[in-house]
Write an enzyme that holds these catalytic residues in place. Sequence first.
Site, PDB file in Angstrom:
ATOM      1  NE  ARG A  35      -2.825   2.222   3.692  1.00  0.00           N
ATOM      2  CZ  ARG A  35      -2.781   2.644   4.652  1.00  0.00           C
ATOM      3  NH1 ARG A  35      -4.437   2.152   4.734  1.00  0.00           N
ATOM      4  NH2 ARG A  35      -2.461   3.220   5.130  1.00  0.00           N
ATOM      5  CE1 TYR A  57      -5.288   6.072   7.537  1.00  0.00           C
ATOM      6  CE2 TYR A  57      -4.784   6.277   5.540  1.00  0.00           C
ATOM      7  CZ  TYR A  57      -5.273   5.501   6.378  1.00  0.00           C
ATOM      8  OH  TYR A  57      -5.436   4.113   6.547  1.00  0.00           O
ATOM      9  CG  ASP A  99      -7.502   3.533   3.029  1.00  0.00           C
ATOM     10  OD1 ASP A  99      -8.667   4.388   2.589  1.00  0.00           O
ATOM     11  OD2 ASP A  99      -7.454   2.934   4.274  1.00  0.00           O
ATOM     12  CG  HIS A 126      -8.886   7.623   5.505  1.00  0.00           C
ATOM     13  ND1 HIS A 126      -9.329   7.767   6.752  1.00  0.00           N
ATOM     14  CD2 HIS A 126      -8.574   5.644   6.188  1.00  0.00           C
ATOM     15  CE1 HIS A 126      -9.248   6.508   8.041  1.00  0.00           C
ATOM     16  NE2 HIS A 126      -8.721   5.405   7.340  1.00  0.00           N
ATOM     17  CD  GLU A 128      -8.150   0.462   2.093  1.00  0.00           C
ATOM     18  OE1 GLU A 128      -7.457  -0.201   1.923  1.00  0.00           O
ATOM     19  OE2 GLU A 128      -8.970   0.878   3.924  1.00  0.00           O
ATOM     20  CD  GLU A 147     -10.619   1.314   6.705  1.00  0.00           C
ATOM     21  OE1 GLU A 147      -9.794   0.438   6.223  1.00  0.00           O
ATOM     22  OE2 GLU A 147     -10.291   2.151   7.385  1.00  0.00           O
ATOM     23  NE  ARG A 156      -9.999  -2.831   3.503  1.00  0.00           N
ATOM     24  CZ  ARG A 156      -8.350  -3.083   4.043  1.00  0.00           C
ATOM     25  NH1 ARG A 156      -8.284  -4.140   4.053  1.00  0.00           N
ATOM     26  NH2 ARG A 156      -8.337  -2.096   4.709  1.00  0.00           N
ATOM     27  CG  ASP A 202      -6.998  -0.717  14.111  1.00  0.00           C
ATOM     28  OD1 ASP A 202      -6.456   0.053  14.419  1.00  0.00           O
ATOM     29  OD2 ASP A 202      -8.232  -0.566  14.096  1.00  0.00           O
ATOM     30  CD  GLU A 209      -4.976  -2.383   6.426  1.00  0.00           C
ATOM     31  OE1 GLU A 209      -6.346  -3.100   6.336  1.00  0.00           O
ATOM     32  OE2 GLU A 209      -4.480  -1.304   5.786  1.00  0.00           O
ATOM     33  CD1 TRP A 262      -8.623  11.697   9.765  1.00  0.00           C
ATOM     34  CD2 TRP A 262      -9.120   9.409  10.279  1.00  0.00           C
ATOM     35  NE1 TRP A 262      -6.854  10.614  10.117  1.00  0.00           N
ATOM     36  CE2 TRP A 262      -7.546   9.635  10.410  1.00  0.00           C
ATOM     37  CE3 TRP A 262      -9.027   8.943  10.725  1.00  0.00           C
ATOM     38  CZ2 TRP A 262      -6.857   8.356  10.476  1.00  0.00           C
ATOM     39  CZ3 TRP A 262      -9.473   7.493  10.847  1.00  0.00           C
ATOM     40  CH2 TRP A 262      -7.438   7.422  10.581  1.00  0.00           C
TER      41      TRP A 262
HETATM   42  O1  EZ4 Z   1      -7.891   3.922   9.251  1.00  0.00           O
HETATM   43  O2  EZ4 Z   1      -7.244   1.056  11.092  1.00  0.00           O
HETATM   44  O3  EZ4 Z   1      -6.975   0.522   5.782  1.00  0.00           O
HETATM   45  N1  EZ4 Z   1      -6.410   1.123   6.785  1.00  0.00           N
HETATM   46  C1  EZ4 Z   1      -7.180   1.898   7.505  1.00  0.00           C
HETATM   47  C2  EZ4 Z   1      -6.424   2.135   9.131  1.00  0.00           C
HETATM   48  C3  EZ4 Z   1      -7.614   2.522  10.030  1.00  0.00           C
HETATM   49  C4  EZ4 Z   1      -7.369   2.200  11.458  1.00  0.00           C
HETATM   50  C5  EZ4 Z   1      -9.163   2.873  12.273  1.00  0.00           C
HETATM   51  O4  EZ4 Z   1      -9.262   2.282  12.768  1.00  0.00           O
HETATM   52  O5  EZ4 Z   1      -8.239   2.846   7.023  1.00  0.00           O
HETATM   53  O6  EZ4 Z   1      -5.992   2.752   9.192  1.00  0.00           O
HETATM   54 CO    CO Z   2      -8.373   1.738   4.846  1.00  0.00          CO
END
Ligand code: EZ4
Ligand code: CO
Length: 412
Positions: A147, A159, A220, A222, A246, A272, A293, A326, A349, A412
């Site tokens: 990635r 991010y 990503d 995001h 993504e 996700e 995801r 996480d 991932e 975000w």
């Molecule tokens: O922002 O896991 O693809 N991965 C992501 C992560 C998420 C965090 C949120 O808890 O987008 O970095």
């Molecule tokens: Co993501």
Amino acid sequence: MTIDSAEVLVASPGRNFVTLRITTSDGVTGLGDATVNGRELAVASYLRDHVVPLILGRDEHRIEDTWQYLYRGAYWRRGPITMAAIAAVDTALWDIKAKHAGMPLYQLLGGKSREGCLAYGHASGRDVPELFDSIRQHQAEGFRAIRVQTGIPGLDSVYGVAASAFAGAGGTARYDHEPARRGAQPVEERWDTRAYLRHAPTVFEAVRNEFGPELPLLHDAHHRLTPIQAAKLGKSLEPYDLFWLEDVTPAENQAALRLVREHTTTPLAIGEVFNTIWDYRELIENQLIDYVRSPVTHAGGITALRRIFDYAGIYQIKSGMHGPTDISPVGMAAALHLGIALHNFGIQEYMTHSPITDEVFQPTYRFSEGLLIPGDSPGLGVSYLDEVANANPYDQAYLPVNRLMDGTVHDW
Ligand code: EZ4
Ligand code: CO
């Protein structure tokens, strides 16, 4: 045999995790991951106050019945907190069932469909030279899919770029992208969509020129774009042949993806933050995405996620489970047992956990030549060392909040 105890374990070995440990009357234990980044204590309360009392004394073998009891029985359905709590129970019961059977969990899910699960790592850099170093480092570690995220000229932090790359951001290692920051309030970041849309294609052009056409590259967005902006990005990245793009839009509005799809052949991954099969219905039926995801942890466990993947498989849509730090090693182990058994596995991932996290959970899965392979011990192949966990108590942390340059709150 019945469920004798269920403990909700909250600790912060490297980062915050919520873990459920179920013990049966004959002394078998099972683990489930219930971590919802930045909202951990809400899941812990949901489990402690409303789920644990309901599962004590139940037959630990009745996984489907327990899932339906917790989902339908609550009356209030869906949502990330509820579904993470149900996921933890479901995962722990699968762990227990596999231990009773004396088999690694993937055997109960149909056995291996492949040798290992292709994993992708997170390369990032403030600028292109730093990004190249990071990609090389990931290749040296064995990653075969990568990635790519970079800083954007004019923005202080972005991010997906390792926190330590930004002066004073509190990171400790070069490639430690861990978006949750400890503290009583979330940090705030700034975002400029036009700058991003201009910059992103130049980064992928540079990466393709340096690393060639073969390397699978992912990116990503995001959730930051409108449908037409997402369509434009997908189109502008087409020459660089991404494995996937993504979370291009926030997908509460599933129909938005139709507009994106009509304009680009860049493969799309999403979900996700989704937590049930219903969040995917339009996307899957209308073939608007290519990868699902959702991880085990946030989509109601192995029982529910297997259903989403089977549904997706009808349309040649593949798995691409979320695997950030996480997702605890318990959630990661569950993902790998499911992923190695699924027919329509796509990619996994993989952000490696810190050594202290692994010390608590003792995962037996391994990373070898770009593939993740679940452990072969009975069950999930993860443990929970209370002593190490308890030495690292919960410490409030939040994901960042995003604002546009004029101060407007943004996704975000
Ligand atoms: O922002 O896991 O693809 N991965 C992501 C992560 C998420 C965090 C949120 O808890 O987008 O970095
Ligand atoms: Co993501």
